[in-house]
Design an enzyme around this catalytic site. Structure first.
Site, PDB file in Angstrom:
ATOM      1  N   GLU A 280       5.061   9.422  -8.535  1.00 39.66           N
ATOM      2  CA  GLU A 280       5.876   8.771  -9.561  1.00 39.66           C
ATOM      3  C   GLU A 280       6.782   9.778 -10.262  1.00 39.66           C
ATOM      4  OE1 GLU A 280       3.924   6.312 -12.582  1.00 39.66           O
ATOM      5  OE2 GLU A 280       4.631   4.546 -11.530  1.00 39.66           O
ATOM      6  N   HIS A 301     -13.091  12.684   9.761  1.00 46.17           N
ATOM      7  CA  HIS A 301     -13.357  11.688  10.807  1.00 46.17           C
ATOM      8  C   HIS A 301     -12.414  10.492  10.692  1.00 46.17           C
ATOM      9  CE1 HIS A 301     -17.127  13.608  12.221  1.00 46.17           C
ATOM     10  NE2 HIS A 301     -17.033  14.155  11.010  1.00 46.17           N
ATOM     11  N   LYS A 413       9.197  -4.616 -11.177  1.00 42.71           N
ATOM     12  CA  LYS A 413       8.605  -5.241 -12.372  1.00 42.71           C
ATOM     13  C   LYS A 413       9.511  -6.342 -12.896  1.00 42.71           C
ATOM     14  CE  LYS A 413       6.478  -0.978 -14.126  1.00 42.71           C
ATOM     15  NZ  LYS A 413       6.529  -0.004 -15.201  1.00 42.71           N
TER      16      LYS A 413
HETATM   17  O1  PA5 Z   1       2.602   7.171 -15.132  1.00 38.26           O
HETATM   18  C1  PA5 Z   1       3.204   6.231 -15.614  1.00 38.26           C
HETATM   19  O2  PA5 Z   1       4.057   6.370 -16.508  1.00 38.26           O
HETATM   20  C2  PA5 Z   1       2.899   4.834 -15.169  1.00 38.26           C
HETATM   21  O3  PA5 Z   1       2.101   4.824 -14.034  1.00 38.26           O
HETATM   22  C3  PA5 Z   1       2.206   4.064 -16.281  1.00 38.26           C
HETATM   23  O4  PA5 Z   1       1.010   4.709 -16.595  1.00 38.26           O
HETATM   24  C4  PA5 Z   1       1.912   2.633 -15.861  1.00 38.26           C
HETATM   25  O5  PA5 Z   1       3.092   2.000 -15.426  1.00 38.26           O
HETATM   26  C5  PA5 Z   1       1.330   1.859 -17.018  1.00 38.26           C
HETATM   27  O6  PA5 Z   1       2.196   1.929 -18.101  1.00 38.26           O
HETATM   28  P1  PA5 Z   1       1.705   1.607 -19.557  1.00 38.26           P
HETATM   29  O7  PA5 Z   1       0.731   2.664 -19.939  1.00 38.26           O
HETATM   30  O8  PA5 Z   1       2.932   1.626 -20.379  1.00 38.26           O
HETATM   31  O9  PA5 Z   1       1.057   0.255 -19.503  1.00 38.26           O
END
Ligand code: PA5
Length: 445
Positions: A280, A301, A413
């Site tokens: 990410e 494995h 989203k």
């Molecule tokens: O690392 C990140 O920013 C994302 O993976 C968020 O943790 C995830 O989208 C959840 O977001 P939030 O904590 O705002 O619900």
């Protein structure tokens, strides 16, 4: 000796260290940037300036959650993975037969079948719910919040507010509004501390503390790695920068995958945690390397054949600890065919197989850095987490992308919200229509 990075097989194959050093002008720009972003609060995971507030909040909230037999955690992505890694590493009891102590159940999906199964087995009277969302508006988490709130209210009436804790932004977002409206206990996700960098805040540490994990040890370990950077020591001397330079060079030389091969099996869930952190943060603008989490010896494995003899597009972070327990030993009654194992502790297998796999990867030309942990205590895990978080950010800087945002995942989203009927998404409505207008090509099987 402490924790070690072992570099002797890192620069190999298409990667020659002479070609891939960072110029002094780039280095001084990055050093300046580090100073600036530590100063303006952009990098709280590294400055750890939030810790004093965290300790104050923990003192208030932990006694409220401790009496419950179960903790139901609602959260996704960075709001869930750190907790899951910490629970598996340091409170594995709940995964074992006849567990009697506290348990944390992480609900990080929207599968109705799994969700119903969980709620059917949990007794609301014995369950503290912790809803975690930095933004306070993530659809998966908020949807679960609404349903679990009803579930609590049905069982407890007005008392539901005593069994709901929220961990969210200090000021904004729907969850914060809910906390204020209903007087819910809450802890904060500090400003600029994005989900995947937040495991060592209340996000991962309230569940850890509830489980009896040494959460202060996690913080101390992290601080020991962050300190030289936070104190302005040259980043070029820091192991996270050395790793970032290597990871960036790998990308530049066509190594499009980064293996995270974990030979500390108790820490295997740090694999998905790292994968999310890396993917990410760095999958931007057509750049980055795909993180691939694997656990030794299990994955020897399964996916290891591909690592060893598939496309030559992989670098490897290889995680070991030199103080794994030996466990019980093989008896002297082993058949002749296996006599070479007699008297040896079971734990010798892990060490030998880790070595065998590491050597095989090196022999196949996979550039590899061995991260060797002194031990597997909480302090060490905290140090590793900080090392990997700093590495990720510095790699992003070297790539010229922003490692702290995640713009591409927003489209999916928005489209999902549109599909569910949320207002204000006219562009996405048109996208959905265009998508469904393409004639389907179906094949039964
Ligand atoms: O690392 C990140 O920013 C994302 O993976 C968020 O943790 C995830 O989208 C959840 O977001 P939030 O904590 O705002 O619900």
């Amino acid at each position: 000796m402490g924790h070690l990075l072992e570099w002797s097989r890192a620069y190999t194959g298409r990667l020659l260290n002479t070609d891939d050093t960072v110029s002094s002008s780039v280095l001084s720009t990055l050093q300046e940037r580090l100073k600036r972003e530590l100063g303006d609060g952009t990098l709280p995971f590294l400055s750890m300036t939030y810790v004093a507030q965290l300790e104050r909040d923990m003192a208030l909230v932990l006694p409220k959650v401790k009496p419950f037999r179960h903790m139901l955690l609602l959260g996704i992505g960075g709001s869930a993975l750190g907790c899951r890694a910490i629970q598996n590493a340091f409170a594995p009891g709940q995964n074992l037969p006849d567990h009697n102590g506290p348990s944390v159940w992480v609900a990080d999906n929207v599968c109705a079948e799994q969700f119903e199964a969980l709620l059917a087995r949990l007794d609301p009277k014995e369950t503290i719910v912790v809803c975690i969302s930095k933004s306070g508006g993530t659809i998966e988490t908020i949807a679960q919040y609404f349903l679990v709130k009803d579930w609590l209210m049905n069982a407890l009436g007005e008392g539901w507010t005593k069994q709901m804790v929220v961990i969210t932004d200090v000021r904004k977002g729907y969850l914060r509004e809910e906390a204020v409206r209903h007087g819910l206990a809450s802890m904060e996700v500090p400003d600029h501390l994005g989900g995947r960098y937040s495991a060592l805040s209340a996000v991962g540490l309230l569940p850890a503390a509830y489980l009896g994990v040494d959460w202060k040890g996690l913080l101390e370990g992290a601080a020991s790695v962050a300190r030289p950077l936070a104190n302005g020591e040259p980043m070029k001397d820091h192991p996270s920068f050395a790793l970032a330079t290597w990871a960036h060079a790998l990308m530049n030389r066509g190594y499009s995958q980064l293996l995270f091969f974990c030979y500390i099996p108790q820490w295997s869930v740090y694999g998905p945690w790292f994968a999310q952190l890396w993917a990410e943060s760095l999958g931007k603008e057509g750049k980055g390397s795909q993180p691939v989490a694997a656990t030794g010896v299990t994955d020897q494995h399964s996916v290891n054949q591909m690592f060893l003899d598939g496309q030559r597009d992989k670098g490897c972070l290889f995680l070991t600890s030199r103080s794994q327990p030996g466990g019980r030993s093989f008896g002297s009654n082993l058949p002749e065919k296996w006599a070479w194992l007699r008297g040896k502790p079971f734990g010798n297998l892990l060490e030998a197989e880790a070595l065998g796999t590491r050597m095989a990867l090196c022999k196949s030309g996979v550039p590899l850095v061995n991260i060797d942990m002194e031990n597997t205590h909480e302090r060490s895990a905290g140090a590793l987490m900080m090392l990997l978080e700093a590495t990720t950010v510095f790699t992003g800087w070297l790539m010229g992308i922003n490692p702290l945002d995640q713009p591409a995942v927003e489209l999916g989203k928005r489209l999902a919200n549109t599909r569910l009927g949320a207002p204000g998404y006219s562009e996405e409505e048109a996208d959905l229509k265009a998508f469904f207008d393409v004639p389907r090509k179906e094949q039964a099987f």
